[in-house]
Design a protein around this motif. Sequence first.
Motif, short mmCIF file in Angstrom:
data_model
loop_
_atom_site.label_atom_id
_atom_site.label_comp_id
_atom_site.label_asym_id
_atom_site.label_seq_id
_atom_site.Cartn_x
_atom_site.Cartn_y
_atom_site.Cartn_z
N ILE A 51 14.40 -17.08 -24.64
CA ILE A 51 14.48 -18.46 -24.61
C ILE A 51 12.31 -18.69 -24.99
N ASP A 53 10.23 -20.98 -26.26
CA ASP A 53 9.31 -22.24 -25.99
C ASP A 53 8.04 -22.46 -25.98
N ASP A 54 7.29 -23.20 -26.82
CA ASP A 54 6.23 -23.47 -27.28
C ASP A 54 5.40 -21.62 -27.55
N ALA A 152 10.95 -24.74 -30.69
CA ALA A 152 11.83 -23.62 -29.02
C ALA A 152 12.76 -23.39 -29.52
N TYR A 154 16.44 -20.08 -28.78
CA TYR A 154 17.24 -19.39 -27.73
C TYR A 154 18.11 -18.39 -28.81
#
Length: 164
Positions: A51, A53-54, A152, A154
């Motif tokens: 993952i 994220d930012d 973000a 996945y």
Amino acid sequence: MRQLIRLLLLPGLVGWLISGCSEKIEPKPYTYSQLLTGTEKKTWRMVSVVILDDGNSSGVIPVSQLNSPTCITDDLLTFYADAEHKFEASEGATKCNASDPDVYVTDTWNVVNANATAEFYIPLLNGKYPWIIKNLTETVLTVEYYFGDIDASYRFTFNAVTTK
């Protein structure tokens, strides 16, 4: 005149014989579709998730460590090498309900070689999404979905379990 014939004709004849006897071997690279499906069909199992994220990465998370039921994370994705691009999602070793059918999603898949994208269903997200192919070999598939509005993504990695 004989000297001229020997000097011009003999090297030309020898060169023609040598080059005429060899066959050019041109490699035929696999397309994403061929790597994804094998010759008839290929089945894949999810092995990990990352993952992002930012700009911060979770690191590789094995599916066994996800906070998701094993009956979902062990499911199998089968891509068929037919004209219809048939796709099946089927139960892995663990079923969520004993009465669930083995194959619970029959759909289609799509790959665009030019921009390395694929579209197919992933059980963990319970949906069909457009994926960027990050890596695809005969045994490993890594795809990523970007959420542009929240910076973000996945990234899922699958290993091939069967090939035909």
